[in-house]
Design a protein around this motif. Structure first.
Motif, PDB file in Angstrom:
ATOM      1  N   GLN A 115       0.853  -1.264  -0.059  1.00  0.00           N
ATOM      2  CA  GLN A 115       0.118  -0.018   0.108  1.00  0.00           C
ATOM      3  C   GLN A 115       0.906   1.149   0.126  1.00  0.00           C
ATOM      4  N   PRO A 116       1.046   1.957  -1.139  1.00  0.00           N
ATOM      5  CA  PRO A 116       1.899   3.086  -1.235  1.00  0.00           C
ATOM      6  C   PRO A 116       1.401   4.192   0.007  1.00  0.00           C
ATOM      7  N   GLY A 117       2.760   4.476   0.422  1.00  0.00           N
ATOM      8  CA  GLY A 117       2.529   5.560   1.397  1.00  0.00           C
ATOM      9  C   GLY A 117       2.165   4.931   2.983  1.00  0.00           C
ATOM     10  N   HIS A 118       1.772   3.601   3.137  1.00  0.00           N
ATOM     11  CA  HIS A 118       1.459   2.969   4.235  1.00  0.00           C
ATOM     12  C   HIS A 118       2.375   1.793   4.488  1.00  0.00           C
ATOM     13  N   SER A 119       2.725   1.115   3.405  1.00  0.00           N
ATOM     14  CA  SER A 119       3.511  -0.237   3.741  1.00  0.00           C
ATOM     15  C   SER A 119       5.157   0.336   3.664  1.00  0.00           C
TER      16      SER A 119
END
Length: 248
Positions: free
Chosen positions: A37-41
């Motif tokens: 998840q881009p920005g979260h992972s």
């Protein structure tokens, strides 16, 4: 792959290859397992190098990571493993993570991830270089991690006010339960479904899903969230450790 992530990984691969004798570069975790998840992972990487990292290379590695002025660069972590030390999971390796450089081992969980769901960014794949991890070794690591690290962390309260501890505590317990029972690793998305079946507080799970996947976020204070999470994680660890399967 997400465009900004692809640019960052290419820039990093090219930069690190100018500093160390790079043999392979692998991604694991969410990026390898398809739950990124881009920005979260986090972007969890392993760089295999021909020779141990020197002090000069250590300095340049730190400069490379700090100089990555690209989106998502603060989420990129990398451990540097010399070929001669690949077989020993106890060895601590030069690692950049959370804006710091230090040494830590590459765990049995990470090693299993690299065999089951790697993303090869450069060089030979893990199966050609990295010894496999047995189910017994994996189970022993998971149980020790729950007992000696996570159970201890439930004794304090303040850390459970932070998103990262809520997320990691919950997801770790769920993933550990499946690994010990079935001998396999699951994604963070799968872990959230497992947590529901383990009786985790619904409002807390909704909070985690909202931050990770953009679903509606519940009205929940961080103090109540922390209290609920800490109590559940402590109770769940006891139950998981008491289960027979995975005993070593």
């Amino acid at each position: 792959m997400h465009a900004a992530t692809d640019v960052l990984l290419r820039r990093f691969r090219d930069g690190v290859g100018e500093i160390v004798p790079l043999v392979s570069l692998w991604a694991h975790g969410s990026l390898g397992a398809g739950d990124y998840q881009p920005g979260h992972s986090d972007l969890d990487l392993i760089a295999v190098v021909e020779t141990p990292v020197t002090m000069e290379q250590w300095r340049r590695i730190k400069g490379l990571h700090r100089g990555l002025d690209l989106p998502l660069a603060d989420l990129l972590h990398c451990s540097y493993l010399p070929l001669e030390e690949l077989a020993d999971p106890r060895v601590e390796h030069v690692t950049w993570a959370h804006e710091q450089i230090f040494r830590r081992p590459v765990t049995a969980v990470t090693r299993r991830e690299l065999h089951t769901a790697p993303l090869v960014l450069h060089g030979p794949p893990p199966a050609e270089l990295l010894p496999a991890v047995s189910d017994a070794v994996l189970a022993d690591f998971v149980r020790t991690d729950l007992r000696e690290f996570w159970l201890d962390k439930t004794r304090g309260r303040r850390r459970w006010l932070r998103d990262v501890w809520v997320d990691l505590g919950l997801l770790t317990v769920a993933r550990a339960s499946v690994t010990l029972r079935e001998g396999r690793l699951i994604t963070k998305r799968e872990a959230l479904d497992v947590l529901a079946g383990m009786g985790a507080p619904e409002a807390v799970l909704a909070d985690v899903r909202a931050r990770r996947y953009g679903t509606p976020r519940p009205v929940l204070s961080r103090f109540r969230r922390g209290r609920l999470t800490r109590a559940f994680v402590r109770s769940a660890i006891g139950k998981v450790l008491a289960e027979g399967p995975g005993e070593t």
